[in-house]
Design an enzyme around this catalytic site. Structure first.
Site, PDB file in Angstrom:
ATOM      1  N   LYS A  41      11.693   8.793  -1.673  1.00  0.00           N
ATOM      2  CA  LYS A  41      10.642   9.992  -1.500  1.00  0.00           C
ATOM      3  C   LYS A  41      11.397  11.294  -1.187  1.00  0.00           C
ATOM      4  CE  LYS A  41       6.996   7.463  -2.094  1.00  0.00           C
ATOM      5  NZ  LYS A  41       6.205   7.839  -3.386  1.00  0.00           N
ATOM      6  N   TYR A  45      12.499   3.481   1.352  1.00  0.00           N
ATOM      7  CA  TYR A  45      11.264   4.174   1.055  1.00  0.00           C
ATOM      8  C   TYR A  45      11.558   5.788   1.192  1.00  0.00           C
ATOM      9  CZ  TYR A  45       6.443   5.579   0.865  1.00  0.00           C
ATOM     10  OH  TYR A  45       4.911   6.097   0.611  1.00  0.00           O
TER      11      TYR A  45
HETATM   12  P1  NAP Z   1      -1.588   1.641  -3.157  1.00  0.00           P
HETATM   13  O1  NAP Z   1      -2.990   1.442  -2.573  1.00  0.00           O
HETATM   14  O2  NAP Z   1      -0.819   0.281  -2.700  1.00  0.00           O
HETATM   15  O3  NAP Z   1      -1.553   1.829  -4.718  1.00  0.00           O
HETATM   16  C1  NAP Z   1      -0.437   1.909  -5.576  1.00  0.00           C
HETATM   17  C2  NAP Z   1      -0.672   1.178  -6.692  1.00  0.00           C
HETATM   18  O4  NAP Z   1       0.544   1.266  -7.651  1.00  0.00           O
HETATM   19  C3  NAP Z   1      -1.499  -0.142  -6.828  1.00  0.00           C
HETATM   20  O5  NAP Z   1      -2.119  -0.308  -7.654  1.00  0.00           O
HETATM   21  C4  NAP Z   1      -0.181  -0.927  -7.339  1.00  0.00           C
HETATM   22  O6  NAP Z   1      -0.432  -2.149  -7.777  1.00  0.00           O
HETATM   23  C5  NAP Z   1       0.302  -0.039  -8.309  1.00  0.00           C
HETATM   24  N1  NAP Z   1       2.128  -0.340  -8.648  1.00  0.00           N
HETATM   25  C6  NAP Z   1       2.772  -0.717  -7.943  1.00  0.00           C
HETATM   26  N2  NAP Z   1       4.049  -1.090  -8.628  1.00  0.00           N
HETATM   27  C7  NAP Z   1       3.958  -0.664  -9.700  1.00  0.00           C
HETATM   28  C8  NAP Z   1       4.676  -0.540 -11.047  1.00  0.00           C
HETATM   29  N3  NAP Z   1       5.771  -0.949 -11.021  1.00  0.00           N
HETATM   30  N4  NAP Z   1       3.949   0.119 -12.088  1.00  0.00           N
HETATM   31  C9  NAP Z   1       2.964   0.766 -11.962  1.00  0.00           C
HETATM   32  N5  NAP Z   1       2.009   0.643 -10.824  1.00  0.00           N
HETATM   33  C10 NAP Z   1       2.381   0.042  -9.906  1.00  0.00           C
HETATM   34  O7  NAP Z   1      -0.922   2.768  -2.644  1.00  0.00           O
HETATM   35  P2  NAP Z   1      -1.262   4.435  -2.157  1.00  0.00           P
HETATM   36  O8  NAP Z   1      -1.146   4.231  -0.500  1.00  0.00           O
HETATM   37  O9  NAP Z   1      -2.472   4.850  -2.905  1.00  0.00           O
HETATM   38  O10 NAP Z   1       0.067   4.960  -2.684  1.00  0.00           O
HETATM   39  C11 NAP Z   1       0.141   6.016  -3.821  1.00  0.00           C
HETATM   40  C12 NAP Z   1       1.323   6.677  -3.368  1.00  0.00           C
HETATM   41  O11 NAP Z   1       1.279   7.486  -2.506  1.00  0.00           O
HETATM   42  C13 NAP Z   1       2.530   6.050  -3.518  1.00  0.00           C
HETATM   43  O12 NAP Z   1       3.632   6.618  -4.253  1.00  0.00           O
HETATM   44  C14 NAP Z   1       2.756   6.124  -2.010  1.00  0.00           C
HETATM   45  O13 NAP Z   1       4.503   5.887  -1.681  1.00  0.00           O
HETATM   46  C15 NAP Z   1       2.329   7.446  -1.794  1.00  0.00           C
HETATM   47  N6  NAP Z   1       2.060   7.847  -0.423  1.00  0.00           N
HETATM   48  C16 NAP Z   1       1.144   6.931   0.367  1.00  0.00           C
HETATM   49  C17 NAP Z   1       0.753   7.175   1.596  1.00  0.00           C
HETATM   50  C18 NAP Z   1      -0.218   6.532   2.652  1.00  0.00           C
HETATM   51  O14 NAP Z   1      -0.112   6.657   3.711  1.00  0.00           O
HETATM   52  N7  NAP Z   1      -0.866   5.652   1.806  1.00  0.00           N
HETATM   53  C19 NAP Z   1       1.722   8.092   2.332  1.00  0.00           C
HETATM   54  C20 NAP Z   1       2.683   8.985   1.775  1.00  0.00           C
HETATM   55  C21 NAP Z   1       2.922   8.451   0.487  1.00  0.00           C
HETATM   56  P3  NAP Z   1      -0.377  -3.484  -6.983  1.00  0.00           P
HETATM   57  O15 NAP Z   1      -1.309  -2.930  -5.607  1.00  0.00           O
HETATM   58  O16 NAP Z   1      -0.741  -4.608  -7.735  1.00  0.00           O
HETATM   59  O17 NAP Z   1       1.239  -3.596  -6.329  1.00  0.00           O
END
Ligand code: NAP
Length: 246
Positions: free
Chosen positions: A158, A154
């Site tokens: 990133k 990861y």
């Molecule tokens: P999330 O709730 O898991 O949402 C991510 C979405 O992306 C889900 O709907 C997922 O579908 C979808 N997805 C997964 N694989 C995919 C693919 N191959 N093509 C298209 N869509 C896909 O995560 P989130 O926390 O909102 O994260 C959003 C972004 O923020 C990510 O890039 C994550 O790395 C980043 N981020 C999050 C955090 C945090 O604390 N939450 C911190 C730093 C960065 P499924 O659920 O069906 O897999």
């Protein structure tokens, strides 16, 4: 409204931060091209967005599938004539300590978080070049800046996203396309829900603001970067972490 009539493509739009951004952008008058792998969650999102000023147009899209990416981008351009904003938000985790990380965990995270960003951006940018405008927002993480035990794959993606952001900012500025990254800290979404309680507690104790972030607090920064309010900002990484990484 801050995005009236703008065509905004968001990947991973059906959950967490992407979902909050899709709703916020639609509230601000955007046509949101909401892309995700989950049809069920996309259907829920469309229902939720029904009374907003803009609209949410759902597309089943796996960012790792280059043919599908090309096909969806072509369909969107045929339908709306342009893509003004791209938010590369889709991301996954497959955590393990270095010595225990399986090759398939490495490959899966690289292919969604890094190659997926490349795939979608490469498909969209020719249209932005033709229209001589656009803004791209890539989702990084504080982990890509500072590292994190258990997240070799990861963290690599990133950090890579930051490298691509700065490279594309330099390549595309002359075409009036801005490229920025957002680096969230710990945000309450389905991605972080699955973390063990001891990790959540340990992280919380390091956040000066004393709480986890909400998806809307990241979506607000996406909105700023998508709108003309950020017209002189490119190649930057905006950290949204409650002070975690100070
Ligand atoms: P999330 O709730 O898991 O949402 C991510 C979405 O992306 C889900 O709907 C997922 O579908 C979808 N997805 C997964 N694989 C995919 C693919 N191959 N093509 C298209 N869509 C896909 O995560 P989130 O926390 O909102 O994260 C959003 C972004 O923020 C990510 O890039 C994550 O790395 C980043 N981020 C999050 C955090 C945090 O604390 N939450 C911190 C730093 C960065 P499924 O659920 O069906 O897999």
């Amino acid at each position: 409204m801050r995005l009236e009539g703008k065509v905004c493509m968001i990947t991973g739009a059906a959950s967490g931060i992407g979902r909050a951004a899709a709703l916020l952008f639609a509230q601000e008058g955007a046509i949101v091209v909401a892309c995700d792998v989950s049809k069920e969650n996309l259907d829920v999102l469309v229902d939720e967005a029904q009374d907003l000023s803009g609209k949410v147009d759902p597309y089943l899209l796996d960012v790792t599938n280059r043919d599908q990416v090309k096909e969806v981008v072509e369909r969107v351009v045929q339908k709306y004539g342009r893509i003004d904003v791209l938010v590369n938000n889709a991301g996954i985790t497959r955590d393990a300590l270095l010595v225990r990380m399986r090759e398939e965990d490495w490959d899966a995270v690289i292919s969604v978080n890094l190659k997926g960003v490349f795939n979608v951006t490469q498909a969209v940018v020719p249209y932005m070049i033709k229209q001589r405008s656009g803004t791209i927002i890539n989702t990084s993480s504080v982990v890509g800046i500072h590292g994190n035990a258990g997240q070799t794959n990861y963290a690599a993606t990133k950090a890579g996203v930051i490298g691509m952001t700065k490279t594309w900012a330099k390549e595309l500025a002359g075409r009036n396309i801005r490229v920025n990254a957002v680096a969230p800290g710990f945000i309450e979404t389905p991605m972080t829900e699955k973390l063990p309680e001891r990790i959540r507690e340990a992280t919380l104790s390091q956040i000066p603001l004393g709480r986890f972030g909400k998806p809307e607090e990241v979506a607000n920064v996406y909105l700023f970067l998508a709108s003309d309010e950020s017209s002189y900002i490119t190649g930057q990484v905006i950290v949204v972490d409650g002070g975690l990484a100070i």
